[in-house]
Structure formats: structure tokens, C-alpha cells
Design a protein around this motif. Structure first.
Motif, PDB file in Angstrom:
ATOM      1  N   GLY A 124      28.097  -0.400   1.008  1.00 19.09           N
ATOM      2  CA  GLY A 124      27.501   0.068   2.244  1.00 19.09           C
ATOM      3  C   GLY A 124      27.867  -0.749   3.463  1.00 19.09           C
ATOM      4  N   ILE A 125      28.945  -1.543   3.371  1.00 17.56           N
ATOM      5  CA  ILE A 125      29.374  -2.382   4.493  1.00 17.56           C
ATOM      6  C   ILE A 125      30.565  -1.716   5.183  1.00 17.56           C
ATOM      7  CG2 ILE A 125      30.297  -4.629   5.183  1.00 17.56           C
ATOM      8  CD1 ILE A 125      28.889  -5.838   2.760  1.00 17.56           C
ATOM      9  N   ARG A 126      30.425  -1.447   6.452  1.00 19.78           N
ATOM     10  CA  ARG A 126      31.548  -0.924   7.245  1.00 19.78           C
ATOM     11  C   ARG A 126      32.471  -2.093   7.592  1.00 19.78           C
ATOM     12  NH1 ARG A 126      32.198   0.257  13.038  1.00 19.78           N
ATOM     13  NH2 ARG A 126      30.233  -0.881  13.283  1.00 19.78           N
ATOM     14  N   VAL A 127      33.753  -1.966   7.279  1.00 19.66           N
ATOM     15  CA  VAL A 127      34.705  -3.058   7.467  1.00 19.66           C
ATOM     16  C   VAL A 127      35.624  -2.755   8.643  1.00 19.66           C
ATOM     17  CG1 VAL A 127      36.575  -4.402   6.435  1.00 19.66           C
ATOM     18  CG2 VAL A 127      34.633  -3.665   5.028  1.00 19.66           C
ATOM     19  N   ILE A 128      35.652  -3.661   9.598  1.00 16.13           N
ATOM     20  CA  ILE A 128      36.566  -3.584  10.735  1.00 16.13           C
ATOM     21  C   ILE A 128      37.488  -4.795  10.651  1.00 16.13           C
ATOM     22  CG2 ILE A 128      36.816  -3.461  13.234  1.00 16.13           C
ATOM     23  CD1 ILE A 128      35.286  -1.108  12.098  1.00 16.13           C
ATOM     24  N   ALA A 129      38.730  -4.566  10.289  1.00 15.59           N
ATOM     25  CA  ALA A 129      39.715  -5.650  10.276  1.00 15.59           C
ATOM     26  C   ALA A 129      40.372  -5.725  11.642  1.00 15.59           C
ATOM     27  CB  ALA A 129      40.758  -5.407   9.196  1.00 15.59           C
ATOM     28  N   TYR A 130      40.871  -6.899  11.973  1.00 14.91           N
ATOM     29  CA  TYR A 130      41.555  -6.998  13.259  1.00 14.91           C
ATOM     30  C   TYR A 130      42.711  -7.987  13.176  1.00 14.91           C
ATOM     31  CZ  TYR A 130      39.000 -11.399  14.190  1.00 14.91           C
ATOM     32  OH  TYR A 130      38.502 -12.674  14.128  1.00 14.91           O
ATOM     33  N   TYR A 131      43.666  -7.764  14.062  1.00 12.21           N
ATOM     34  CA  TYR A 131      44.757  -8.711  14.270  1.00 12.21           C
ATOM     35  C   TYR A 131      44.545  -9.363  15.624  1.00 12.21           C
ATOM     36  CZ  TYR A 131      49.114 -10.218  16.404  1.00 12.21           C
ATOM     37  OH  TYR A 131      50.052 -10.935  17.098  1.00 12.21           O
ATOM     38  N   GLY A 132      44.693 -10.683  15.650  1.00 10.27           N
ATOM     39  CA  GLY A 132      44.593 -11.416  16.896  1.00 10.27           C
ATOM     40  C   GLY A 132      45.240 -12.772  16.744  1.00 10.27           C
ATOM     41  N   ALA A 133      45.101 -13.589  17.749  1.00 14.32           N
ATOM     42  CA  ALA A 133      45.628 -14.950  17.727  1.00 14.32           C
ATOM     43  C   ALA A 133      44.756 -15.794  18.642  1.00 14.32           C
ATOM     44  CB  ALA A 133      47.083 -14.976  18.214  1.00 14.32           C
ATOM     45  N   ALA A 134      44.715 -17.091  18.383  1.00 16.30           N
ATOM     46  CA  ALA A 134      43.919 -17.969  19.240  1.00 16.30           C
ATOM     47  C   ALA A 134      44.358 -17.840  20.697  1.00 16.30           C
ATOM     48  CB  ALA A 134      44.054 -19.418  18.773  1.00 16.30           C
ATOM     49  N   GLU A 135      45.653 -17.609  20.908  1.00 13.69           N
ATOM     50  CA  GLU A 135      46.181 -17.502  22.274  1.00 13.69           C
ATOM     51  C   GLU A 135      45.915 -16.136  22.911  1.00 13.69           C
ATOM     52  OE1 GLU A 135      48.957 -20.206  19.867  1.00 13.69           O
ATOM     53  OE2 GLU A 135      47.891 -18.312  19.571  1.00 13.69           O
ATOM     54  N   LEU A 136      45.725 -15.092  22.095  1.00 15.25           N
ATOM     55  CA  LEU A 136      45.615 -13.729  22.603  1.00 15.25           C
ATOM     56  C   LEU A 136      44.241 -13.116  22.413  1.00 15.25           C
ATOM     57  CD1 LEU A 136      48.998 -12.321  21.218  1.00 15.25           C
ATOM     58  CD2 LEU A 136      48.552 -13.211  23.515  1.00 15.25           C
ATOM     59  N   SER A 137      43.406 -13.724  21.574  1.00 16.02           N
ATOM     60  CA  SER A 137      42.126 -13.159  21.154  1.00 16.02           C
ATOM     61  C   SER A 137      42.385 -11.824  20.445  1.00 16.02           C
ATOM     62  CB  SER A 137      41.168 -13.018  22.336  1.00 16.02           C
ATOM     63  OG  SER A 137      39.841 -12.833  21.878  1.00 16.02           O
ATOM     64  N   PHE A 138      41.489 -10.857  20.611  1.00 14.29           N
ATOM     65  CA  PHE A 138      41.637  -9.589  19.878  1.00 14.29           C
ATOM     66  C   PHE A 138      42.816  -8.785  20.426  1.00 14.29           C
ATOM     67  CE2 PHE A 138      37.178 -10.739  19.407  1.00 14.29           C
ATOM     68  CZ  PHE A 138      36.952 -10.503  18.056  1.00 14.29           C
ATOM     69  N   VAL A 139      43.622  -8.274  19.509  1.00 12.51           N
ATOM     70  CA  VAL A 139      44.779  -7.474  19.901  1.00 12.51           C
ATOM     71  C   VAL A 139      44.670  -6.049  19.366  1.00 12.51           C
ATOM     72  CG1 VAL A 139      47.287  -7.212  19.652  1.00 12.51           C
ATOM     73  CG2 VAL A 139      46.304  -9.483  20.078  1.00 12.51           C
ATOM     74  N   ALA A 140      44.345  -5.897  18.084  1.00 16.17           N
ATOM     75  CA  ALA A 140      44.269  -4.573  17.472  1.00 16.17           C
ATOM     76  C   ALA A 140      43.206  -4.581  16.381  1.00 16.17           C
ATOM     77  CB  ALA A 140      45.626  -4.168  16.896  1.00 16.17           C
ATOM     78  N   VAL A 141      42.584  -3.419  16.157  1.00 15.55           N
ATOM     79  CA  VAL A 141      41.523  -3.299  15.154  1.00 15.55           C
ATOM     80  C   VAL A 141      41.852  -2.148  14.204  1.00 15.55           C
ATOM     81  CG1 VAL A 141      39.689  -4.315  16.547  1.00 15.55           C
ATOM     82  CG2 VAL A 141      40.158  -1.877  16.743  1.00 15.55           C
ATOM     83  N   ASP A 142      41.307  -2.258  12.982  1.00 18.46           N
ATOM     84  CA  ASP A 142      41.589  -1.284  11.930  1.00 18.46           C
ATOM     85  C   ASP A 142      40.297  -0.941  11.204  1.00 18.46           C
ATOM     86  OD1 ASP A 142      42.524   0.236   9.850  1.00 18.46           O
ATOM     87  OD2 ASP A 142      43.605  -1.376   8.853  1.00 18.46           O
ATOM     88  N   ASP A 143      39.853   0.306  11.341  1.00 18.90           N
ATOM     89  CA  ASP A 143      38.645   0.759  10.648  1.00 18.90           C
ATOM     90  C   ASP A 143      38.955   1.358   9.288  1.00 18.90           C
ATOM     91  OD1 ASP A 143      39.841   3.153  11.295  1.00 18.90           O
ATOM     92  OD2 ASP A 143      38.181   3.908  12.523  1.00 18.90           O
ATOM     93  N   GLY A 144      40.197   1.216   8.861  1.00 23.71           N
ATOM     94  CA  GLY A 144      40.652   1.794   7.604  1.00 23.71           C
ATOM     95  C   GLY A 144      41.733   2.825   7.806  1.00 23.71           C
ATOM     96  N   SER A 145      41.951   3.215   9.057  1.00 27.79           N
ATOM     97  CA  SER A 145      42.968   4.226   9.352  1.00 27.79           C
ATOM     98  C   SER A 145      44.222   3.625   9.978  1.00 27.79           C
ATOM     99  CB  SER A 145      42.386   5.281  10.293  1.00 27.79           C
ATOM    100  OG  SER A 145      41.966   4.708  11.521  1.00 27.79           O
ATOM    101  N   GLY A 146      44.290   2.289  10.065  1.00 30.10           N
ATOM    102  CA  GLY A 146      45.457   1.628  10.640  1.00 30.10           C
ATOM    103  C   GLY A 146      45.102   0.833  11.883  1.00 30.10           C
ATOM    104  N   LEU A 147      45.922  -0.163  12.196  1.00 27.98           N
ATOM    105  CA  LEU A 147      45.699  -1.003  13.373  1.00 27.98           C
ATOM    106  C   LEU A 147      46.003  -0.237  14.656  1.00 27.98           C
ATOM    107  CD1 LEU A 147      47.270  -4.437  12.342  1.00 27.98           C
ATOM    108  CD2 LEU A 147      44.896  -4.092  13.074  1.00 27.98           C
ATOM    109  N   ARG A 148      45.037  -0.240  15.550  1.00 30.34           N
ATOM    110  CA  ARG A 148      45.228   0.369  16.866  1.00 30.34           C
ATOM    111  C   ARG A 148      44.760  -0.606  17.933  1.00 30.34           C
ATOM    112  NH1 ARG A 148      44.493   4.849  13.558  1.00 30.34           N
ATOM    113  NH2 ARG A 148      45.932   6.573  14.004  1.00 30.34           N
ATOM    114  N   PRO A 149      45.256  -0.462  19.176  1.00 26.73           N
ATOM    115  CA  PRO A 149      44.932  -1.454  20.210  1.00 26.73           C
ATOM    116  C   PRO A 149      43.436  -1.651  20.399  1.00 26.73           C
ATOM    117  CG  PRO A 149      46.675   0.017  20.964  1.00 26.73           C
ATOM    118  CD  PRO A 149      46.166   0.594  19.680  1.00 26.73           C
ATOM    119  N   PHE A 150      43.034  -2.896  20.509  1.00 24.40           N
ATOM    120  CA  PHE A 150      41.657  -3.240  20.864  1.00 24.40           C
ATOM    121  C   PHE A 150      41.392  -2.709  22.279  1.00 24.40           C
ATOM    122  CE2 PHE A 150      38.405  -6.192  22.466  1.00 24.40           C
ATOM    123  CZ  PHE A 150      37.503  -6.206  21.407  1.00 24.40           C
ATOM    124  N   PRO A 151      40.168  -2.271  22.572  1.00 27.69           N
ATOM    125  CA  PRO A 151      39.882  -1.743  23.918  1.00 27.69           C
ATOM    126  C   PRO A 151      40.326  -2.693  25.024  1.00 27.69           C
ATOM    127  CG  PRO A 151      38.024  -1.341  22.463  1.00 27.69           C
ATOM    128  CD  PRO A 151      38.990  -2.179  21.680  1.00 27.69           C
TER     129      PRO A 151
END
Length: 385
Positions: A185-212
Motif C-alpha cells: 500500500g505504499i506509493r513509490v516515487i523514484a527520482y533522479y537528481g544530484a547534489a548540484e542540481l537537486s530534483f531533475v526527474a521523477v518516476d511514478d512507475g511509468s518512467g522518468l519525466r521532468p520534475f515540475p
């Protein structure tokens, strides 16, 4: 008045209040990583002692990526604060009252991942919970922000009974872990980022897409980001961050899938690894992360790191250190070679295999430089057979 960098110890008791006091004084907090070797900690203290940070710097984080001495990344208050609403929306819907917004933070506060959540707490975000806090651990947490390794350990130990959303970054999230969390019952949001860039892209299970708020561009295979969340740069010696006007990169290789959208805002992003980590072997260039992704698909492998070992005229031999999956039979080199023969091209197949628990840095990423050091020093088990 010129701001100074204030080094705080990593003790979690009262840390939020200490961070608030440093920021209220107009200074820049940096949380020490007591697990680093003393020589590295001394180098950080020396750098801070002589620091002349930019006037708009508000936060300092330690990062070494996957290797090397720690670097200090400086960023403005706005570079994190502007992302708080989007992160809050990922973690909770509007129906969840503030009193029930408690986020489990298993990574040490020296990691940029956890320090972001502490800054978020100061800005009205969920109240942070640390391991063992008040003797309850994460029993009351309703969300999670940490690495895949921490999520796995807590799920296996039953340590997240009330969590309904997990924000997962820092390293690769495998499909089995996502499925296990979602089955609970846990919704998982994975993300790609870097200490220098912070959040870059998020993935709700359908693939990485740009963070807002983030725009992506791939130039000659290298990912560039236009983002209000990027850091100012480094204190002292530089790192992989490069800029071109409003755009920035840390050298990660990527592709945008044209079949998933008509523009870069809707296409899914596929990461291929860091360009400066490529292995040159004979006449081939091997991207370690691509080989690692295939190794993680093997049932006997929980995680893997691929690296080059010097080999004279051919450049480097591709080597891999694999962390066995719990309960798997003993791993042999023959079995690994057989399993990868149909998955990897000849140049990409590791020639030398090591096994054992992977050492990790503060954010949970495998410590590549330490793995290579141990391999060269004969301190890890070489797989026979």
C-alpha cells in the motif's frame, strides 16, 4: 555582514532547532559526516575555515558523488524552497492534516538528500523522524525519503507500518522493490537528481519525466538541465558541475525516448551513467551503469558495481563486484559468465568478478572509489570457478 559556514555535528537530537538558529543568524549550515575518515573531515574543516562564500549562499552540503574526497556544494535558500510545494504534493494530498505529516529519514543528515528534507521542515514541510528517535523508530512516519537500500531494509524489518508514500533517490530502484512496496500500500516515487542540481526527474512507475519547473535537453548524449533548483557551485576545488547560460550538467549520459511524447517535457528519460566513469577496454567504451543494470536482473545479484582495472595496452579490464541476494546459493564466476553471455556484448562482459557487501557513502550510493581500492589491494573476495 558576511555569512560564515557553521559546521554542525551529525547528532540528530535537536538538529532541526540548531539548523534554524544558524539560518536565523544569516549563516550557512554544513552538517558533518562523522563516518568519513578523519583526513577527509580535516580537509573539509580547513576549507570551511578559509571560506569566502557568495553573499546569497544559504545551505552547504557535502558530496563526493560516487568517488573521491568530499566537495562542498553551495546553494541559495530559494534553490530548495521553490521545490517545496512540488515535493509536498508528491508526499501528501491536501486531505492529510499537518499533524500527520511525518517523514522517515534513514540517511544521515550530512547527506544532501536528508538535509533537503530538514530544510523543507523549516519551511513548513513534514516533521522529520530519524532512526531510533524517541525509541519509536519510524512507527509514526506516514512518508519516507531515502535510498532504495534503506527502503528495502525497513520493509524487511516491518519498520514502516504507516507509510503511504516513499520518495526514493540516491541510487537505482529495482522493479521488485517497487512492487514489494506497492503491495503493502505504499506509493513509490523514484527520482533522479544530484547534489548540484537537486530534483531533475521523477518516476511514478511509468518512467522518468521532468520534475515540475525543470527543462531537459540531451546534447551529444549528455543531459543538460534548466532549473531554478540548481546550486551556486562549489566551495574551493570544482567538481562535475558545468554551466552554459541557464543550463547546467554534471556529465550524466542520457536519452529521451521519442516514442513517449512529442517534446522533452513529456518524453521519458533513460539514464546511461556518468561520462567520466566510462571504461575504455581495447577498442570499446563501456558505460558501467548499463552493465550494472543487466547484472541486477540476475536472481542471485542484489546489487552490483562495474569498474575498470588497469590492463596495460588494452586500457582496462571490465571488472564487477556483486552483492549476493539474500538466500542465494554461492556465486561462481562461471555461473556469472554464463548468465551474462546472452545479456551483454563481448566487450561489456566483466572479465574479473568480486563478491561481498558493497561499501556505501552517506547517501547510500555504492562507494566506487573504495570498491576499486579494495579490489586493487586484495581486500575483497575474488569469485572463483
Amino acid at each position: 555582514m558576511t555569512s560564515r559556514i557553521v559546521v554542525l555535528d551529525g547528532a540528530t537530537h535537536g538538529l532541526v532547532d540548531r539548523l534554524r538558529a544558524v539560518r536565523a543568524a544569516g549563516d550557512i549550515p554544513l552538517v558533518d559526516d562523522v563516518r568519513r575518515p578523519e583526513a577527509e573531515r580535516a580537509a573539509v574543516r580547513a576549507l570551511v575555515r578559509d571560506a569566502r562564500p557568495p553573499a546569497d549562499a544559504a545551505w552547504a552540503t557535502l558530496t563526493s558523488g560516487s568517488s573521491g574526497m568530499p566537495r562542498i556544494v553551495l546553494r541559495t535558500a530559494a534553490s530548495w524552497a521553490q521545490s517545496f510545494p512540488a515535493v509536498s504534493a508528491l508526499l501528501y494530498d491536501d486531505a492529510v492534516p499537518d499533524a500527520e505529516r511525518l517523514v522517515a529519514l534513514p540517511a544521515p543528515p550530512s547527506s544532501s538528500l536528508t538535509l533537503f528534507s530538514l530544510a523543507h521542515a523549516l519551511g513548513g514541510g513534514p516533521r522529520p523522524l530519524f532512526p531510533g528517535q524517541d525509541g519509536d523508530g519510524f512507527a509514526e512516519a506516514t512518508s519516507f525519503h531515502g535510498t532504495p537500500q534503506a527502503l528495502r531494509a525497513l520493509l524487511d524489518g516491518g519498520g514502516l507500518p504507516r507509510v503511504r508514500t516513499a520518495l526514493v533517490g540516491g541510487s537505482h530502484l529495482d522493479r521488485d522493490l517497487r512492487a514489494d512496496a506497492e503491495s503493502r500500500g505504499i506509493r513509490v516515487i523514484a527520482y533522479y537528481g544530484a547534489a548540484e542540481l537537486s530534483f531533475v526527474a521523477v518516476d511514478d512507475g511509468s518512467g522518468l519525466r521532468p520534475f515540475p519547473g525543470v527543462d531537459l535537453d540531451v546534447r551529444d548524449g549528455e543531459l543538460w538541465v534548466r532549473s531554478p533548483y540548481a546550486a551556486l557551485g562549489y566551495l574551493g576545488a570544482g567538481g562535475p558541475l558545468r554551466t552554459d547560460g541557464d543550463w547546467a550538467t554534471v556529465g550524466d549520459l542520457a536519452e529521451l525516448d521519442p516514442s513517449t511524447g512529442v517534446d522533452t517535457g513529456t518524453r521519458t528519460l533513460r539514464l546511461r551513467g556518468r561520462a567520466d566513469g566510462a571504461i575504455i577496454t581495447a577498442s570499446a567504451t563501456v558505460i558501467p551503469e548499463e552493465v550494472e543494470a543487466e547484472l541486477r536482473r540476475l536472481p542471485a545479484v542484489a546489487d552490483a558495481v562495474v569498474f575498470g582495472l588497469p590492463a596495460g595496452n588494452v586500457g582496462s579490464l571490465v571488472a564487477a563486484m556483486v552483492e549476493p541476494a539474500p538466500g542465494s546459493p554461492a556465486i561462481t564466476a562461471g555461473a556469472l559468465r554464463g548468465s551474462t553471455a546472452s545479456r551483454l556484448g563481448p566487450a561489456h562482459r566483466p572479465r574479473i568478478w568480486f563478491t561481498g557487501e558493497l561499501p556505501r557513502n552517506a547517501s547510500g550510493k555504492p562507494a566506487r572509489a573504495e570498491i576499486v581500492r579494495r579490489a586493487l589491494a586484495g581486500e575483497v573476495t575474488r569469485v572463483a570457478g
